[in-house]
Design a protein around this motif. Structure first.
Motif, PDB file in Angstrom:
ATOM      1  N   SER A  16       0.808  -1.280   0.049  1.00  0.00           N
ATOM      2  CA  SER A  16      -0.198   0.025   0.058  1.00  0.00           C
ATOM      3  C   SER A  16       0.725   1.260  -0.026  1.00  0.00           C
ATOM      4  O   SER A  16       2.184   1.292   0.126  1.00  0.00           O
ATOM      5  N   VAL A  17       0.354   2.461  -0.052  1.00  0.00           N
ATOM      6  CA  VAL A  17       1.015   3.650   0.126  1.00  0.00           C
ATOM      7  C   VAL A  17       1.753   3.952   1.406  1.00  0.00           C
ATOM      8  O   VAL A  17       2.660   4.202   1.541  1.00  0.00           O
ATOM      9  N   ASP A  18       1.032   3.179   2.502  1.00  0.00           N
ATOM     10  CA  ASP A  18       1.455   3.174   3.766  1.00  0.00           C
ATOM     11  C   ASP A  18       2.892   2.416   3.931  1.00  0.00           C
ATOM     12  O   ASP A  18       3.639   3.116   4.504  1.00  0.00           O
ATOM     13  N   THR A  19       2.930   1.263   3.384  1.00  0.00           N
ATOM     14  CA  THR A  19       3.987   0.346   3.392  1.00  0.00           C
ATOM     15  C   THR A  19       5.149   1.142   2.498  1.00  0.00           C
ATOM     16  O   THR A  19       6.400   1.002   3.115  1.00  0.00           O
ATOM     17  N   LEU A  20       4.737   1.801   1.498  1.00  0.00           N
ATOM     18  CA  LEU A  20       5.816   2.533   0.811  1.00  0.00           C
ATOM     19  C   LEU A  20       6.288   3.499   1.493  1.00  0.00           C
ATOM     20  O   LEU A  20       7.714   3.623   1.722  1.00  0.00           O
ATOM     21  N   ALA A  21       5.556   4.402   2.152  1.00  0.00           N
ATOM     22  CA  ALA A  21       6.195   5.436   3.134  1.00  0.00           C
ATOM     23  C   ALA A  21       6.792   4.716   4.445  1.00  0.00           C
ATOM     24  O   ALA A  21       7.932   5.506   4.699  1.00  0.00           O
ATOM     25  N   GLU A  22       6.630   3.581   4.763  1.00  0.00           N
ATOM     26  CA  GLU A  22       7.249   3.135   6.047  1.00  0.00           C
ATOM     27  C   GLU A  22       8.815   2.655   5.365  1.00  0.00           C
ATOM     28  O   GLU A  22       9.695   2.806   6.151  1.00  0.00           O
ATOM     29  N   TRP A  23       8.669   2.148   4.174  1.00  0.00           N
ATOM     30  CA  TRP A  23      10.032   1.603   3.663  1.00  0.00           C
ATOM     31  C   TRP A  23      10.993   2.822   3.617  1.00  0.00           C
ATOM     32  O   TRP A  23      12.172   2.884   3.878  1.00  0.00           O
ATOM     33  N   GLN A  24      10.418   3.927   2.927  1.00  0.00           N
ATOM     34  CA  GLN A  24      11.159   5.277   2.640  1.00  0.00           C
ATOM     35  C   GLN A  24      11.799   5.852   4.177  1.00  0.00           C
ATOM     36  O   GLN A  24      12.643   6.529   3.873  1.00  0.00           O
ATOM     37  N   ALA A  25      10.971   5.689   4.996  1.00  0.00           N
ATOM     38  CA  ALA A  25      11.381   6.127   6.300  1.00  0.00           C
ATOM     39  C   ALA A  25      12.368   5.555   7.188  1.00  0.00           C
ATOM     40  O   ALA A  25      13.192   6.110   8.026  1.00  0.00           O
ATOM     41  N   SER A  26      12.807   4.171   6.596  1.00  0.00           N
ATOM     42  CA  SER A  26      13.932   3.580   7.129  1.00  0.00           C
ATOM     43  C   SER A  26      15.275   4.199   6.649  1.00  0.00           C
ATOM     44  O   SER A  26      15.350   4.624   5.461  1.00  0.00           O
ATOM     45  N   ARG A  27      16.139   3.963   7.413  1.00  0.00           N
ATOM     46  CA  ARG A  27      17.487   4.658   7.062  1.00  0.00           C
ATOM     47  C   ARG A  27      18.137   4.098   5.760  1.00  0.00           C
ATOM     48  O   ARG A  27      18.764   4.853   5.071  1.00  0.00           O
TER      49      ARG A  27
END
Length: 143
Positions: A16-27
């Motif tokens: 989902s868009v949310d899981t994309l955002a979570e991945w991009q928030a990872s270092r």
């Protein structure tokens, strides 16, 4: 609208868009300055057009669902010594109207006139619908 071009890319592994955002928030997914980035093998030949206002449109589960403004292209040399392109992105994910896309490898250029519109402010407040339903609606032309 003339003067820039967008990119389109599959967001492999995103649910989902949310899981994309979570991945991009990872270092691991960030550039040295903390901005999200996507590293790719090929350097876009149309770099100057991309940097004049282009975005990357993300295909999640076969459906374009969001975009991010492309801020710059950074050179990255891998551990194998090969030059790669890091597409550095604005952290804001902008939800778009849905549009079906068949699987493809790498990224493709996407003309502004062929790009899905951003969701209206009224639609941004809508609850997220399941990806499968979004795909079915896009298939019959309902966005």
């Amino acid at each position: 609208m003339a003067g820039f071009v967008n990119l389109i890319k599959l967001s492999v592994g995103s649910e989902s868009v949310d899981t994309l955002a979570e991945w991009q928030a990872s270092r691991v997914a960030q550039s040295e300055d903390g901005l999200p980035r996507h590293v790719t093998r090929m350097w876009p030949k149309r770099e100057s057009e991309i940097l004049q206002g282009g975005s990357i449109y993300w295909v999640i589960k076969g459906v374009i669902q969001c975009r991010q403004k492309i801020l710059r292209l950074d050179e990255v040399i891998g551990a194998d010594g090969i030059r790669r392109c890091a597409i550095v992105l604005d952290p804001q994910l902008v939800r778009t109207e849905t549009a079906l896309r068949r699987p493809f490898q790498g990224w493709r250029y996407l003309k502004p006139e062929d790009s899905p519109a951003d969701l209206s402010d009224a639609r941004k407040q809508d609850d997220d619908i399941p990806v499968e339903l979004a795909a079915a609606l896009a298939e019959i032309g309902v966005r």
